[in-house]
Motif scaffolding. Structure first.
Motif, short mmCIF file in Angstrom:
data_model
loop_
_atom_site.label_atom_id
_atom_site.label_comp_id
_atom_site.label_asym_id
_atom_site.label_seq_id
_atom_site.Cartn_x
_atom_site.Cartn_y
_atom_site.Cartn_z
N LYS A 23 5.63 -1.40 7.62
CA LYS A 23 5.35 -1.26 6.19
C LYS A 23 4.49 -0.03 5.89
N TYR A 24 3.81 0.50 6.91
CA TYR A 24 3.06 1.75 6.74
C TYR A 24 3.85 2.95 7.26
N PRO A 75 6.79 3.24 4.07
CA PRO A 75 6.28 2.43 2.96
C PRO A 75 7.21 2.33 1.76
N ILE A 76 8.18 3.24 1.65
CA ILE A 76 9.07 3.27 0.48
C ILE A 76 10.51 3.20 0.96
N LYS A 119 6.48 3.25 -10.58
CA LYS A 119 6.46 2.41 -9.37
C LYS A 119 5.22 2.67 -8.51
N ASP A 120 4.36 3.57 -8.94
CA ASP A 120 3.13 3.88 -8.21
C ASP A 120 3.43 4.32 -6.77
N LEU A 121 4.45 5.15 -6.61
CA LEU A 121 4.88 5.57 -5.28
C LEU A 121 3.86 6.48 -4.60
N LYS A 167 0.60 6.39 -4.74
CA LYS A 167 -0.47 5.59 -4.14
C LYS A 167 0.04 4.89 -2.88
N ARG A 168 1.28 4.39 -2.94
CA ARG A 168 1.86 3.73 -1.77
C ARG A 168 1.95 4.71 -0.61
N ASP A 203 -1.78 5.64 0.62
CA ASP A 203 -2.40 4.50 1.31
C ASP A 203 -1.82 4.33 2.71
N ALA A 204 -0.48 4.45 2.81
CA ALA A 204 0.17 4.30 4.11
C ALA A 204 -0.25 5.42 5.06
#
Length: 359
Positions: free
Chosen positions: A69-70, A73-74, A90-92, A94-95, A98-99
Motif C-alpha cells: 500500500k506504500y 499507493p495509487i 482524490k487527494d492524490l 498527499k497519498r 505520505d507513502a
C-alpha cells in the motif's frame, strides 16, 4: 537519502528491469534500497487486495519488505480516471507524499518507477515530471532504441521535463546489434552535444525478451497435456504452423528455442514440430491431439499445452507476452544485473544522485 525516478519515452522500455538491476547492484554495494511505483497500472489481486504486478515482482526479488500500500499507493482504475475527468478531488498528492515518507525511512537510495510513458498520468497531476517535482527528486530516462526516431522522442521528453537539472541522463535500451556502430559513434555524441548525458547503451538480449513455458501456460490459461516437468525452459520466439509439412520443418529448424502454435487437428504439423525439437507445442481450439502425437512429445520431452482460444487469439496473446515479459525469476535478474554492470556507467548514475558506491 538519495532518490531517482526512472521514466521512459514509451511503454515496455525496460524501466522495471533498470530499477531492479540497479537496486541489486546498489544493495551489493552495501546500501539499503527502497522502491516505489506510485501509480500501479498493471493491477493484480494478491490475497484479496489490488497491487501492481511490476512492484510485486521487484519486492520479491530484491527482498523489499515495505507494504504494497506504500510501494504502490495509487491504482490506475477506471474510477480514478473518471474522477479525474470529472474534477473530483482524490487527494492524490498527499497519498503520494505520505507513502514516499514511509518508504524513505532508514533507506539510502529510493528508486521510483514511472508509469507507462513520461506524460502518462497528466490528467490527474501525476505524470513522471510532476511526481519528481512533488517529491523533489531527480529523473533518469530509459528509451527503447527501436529506430532513429528514438532521438526525437528523447528530445521531446527533455522538453517535457523542462528543467534540465532535473534530468540526470538517459539510457539507450534494446539497441539492435546492427545499429551498434551508428549509435555509439553518432547518436551518443549528438545527444551529449545537446547537453544530455548518456549513461550507457544496452543491446537487445534474447534472455530478457524470452518467457518461461510456465508463464505461457499461466497467461493462456492452458492445460498441460505432456511434460509438466519441462515448463522451466525459456522460449524466445513463437511460430505459427499453418503451412504444408515440408515447408514447416525447414521453418521450425531455422528458429531455435521456439514454441509452435497450430490447430489441434493438424497432426502433421504437430509431428513436424516434435521432430524439429521445438521447445513447446501449443494446440488451439481445445482440440486434443492423437495418442501418437502425445507419445512422441513425451518421449522427446516437449510440453504440449491445450488452449480454448482459436489460433488468431492465441497469436495475439503470444505477441503481447514475448518481449513484454515481466522479470519474475532469479535467472533474469542475474542477467539484467550483468548487462547493467557491463554497459552502464554505474558510478556516474550514483554520482548524479549524490551516492558513492563501494568497489
Amino acid at each position: 537519502m538519495a532518490s531517482i525516478l526512472v521514466s521512459s519515452s514509451e511503454e515496455f522500455s525496460g524501466k522495471s528491469s533498470i530499477c531492479m538491476g540497479l537496486g541489486k547492484i546498489f544493495q551489493e554495494s552495501g546500501l539499503k534500497i527502497g522502491y516505489m511505483k506510485p501509480v500501479g497500472n498493471l493491477l493484480i489481486d494478491v490475497d484479496g487486495s489490488l497491487t501492481d504486478e511490476d512492484s510485486e515482482g521487484i519486492k520479491s526479488l530484491l527482498g523489499i519488505e515495505d507494504s504494497a500500500k506504500y510501494v504502490t499507493p495509487i491504482h490506475l482504475t477506471d474510477s480514478l480516471i473518471d474522477d479525474a475527468l470529472k474534477g473530483v478531488e482524490k487527494d492524490l498528492d498527499k497519498r503520494l507524499s505520505d507513502a514516499f515518507s514511509v518508504i524513505s525511512k532508514e533507506k539510502d537510495v529510493i528508486f521510483v518507477e514511472g508509469t507507462g510513458c513520461i506524460g502518462g498520468g497528466s490528467m490527474y497531476g501525476l505524470s513522471d515530471p510532476e511526481v519528481a517535482s512533488k517529491l523533489g527528486i531527480a529523473m533518469m530516462l530509459v528509451t527503447r532504441f527501436d529506430s532513429i526516431n528514438a532521438i526525437d522522442r528523447i528530445l521531446c521528453d527533455v522538453r517535457i521535463v523542462g528543467d534540465k537539472a532535473t534530468l540526470t541522463g538517459v539510457i539507450l535500451n534494446e539497441v539492435p546489434r546492427n545499429m551498434e556502430d551508428r549509435v555509439t559513434e553518432i547518436v551518443v555524441p549528438f545527444l551529449e552535444r545537446k547537453g544530455i548525458k548518456v549513461f550507457g547503451v544496452i543491446y537487445e538480449d534474447h534472455t530478457l525478451r524470452s518467457v518461461f513455458i510456465s508463464e505461457i501456460v499461466e497467461d493462456l490459461h492452458a492445460e498441460v497435456l505432456v511434460a509438466p516437468d519441462k515448463l522451466d525452459q525459456l522460449v524466445e520466439n513463437y511460430l505459427v504452423g499453418a503451412m504444408e509439412v515440408g515447408s514447416a520443418i525447414k521453418y521450425f529448424r531455422r528458429q531455435p528455442n521456439s514454441v509452435v502454435i497450430t490447430g489441434g487437428d493438424r497432426a502433421d504439423i504437430q509431428m513436424a514440430a516434435i521432430d524439429s525439437r521445438v521447445k513447446c507445442l501449443i494446440l488451439t481450439g481445445n482440440m486434443r491431439p492423437s495418442g501418437a502425437v502425445l507419445a512422441s512429445a513425451e518421449e522427446a520431452g516437449i510440453p504440449v499445452i491445450l488452449v480454448r482460444g482459436d489460433t488468431m487469439n492465441t497469436i495475439e496473446r503470444m505477441e503481447n507476452l514475448i518481449g513484454h515479459a515481466h522479470i519474475k525469476q532469479q535467472v533474469k535478474l542475474d542477467r539484467v544485473t550483468e548487462l547493467l554492470r557491463n554497459h552502464l556507467d554505474i558510478s556516474a548514475i550514483a554520482e548524479s544522485i549524490g551516492v558513492e558506491l563501494d568497489g
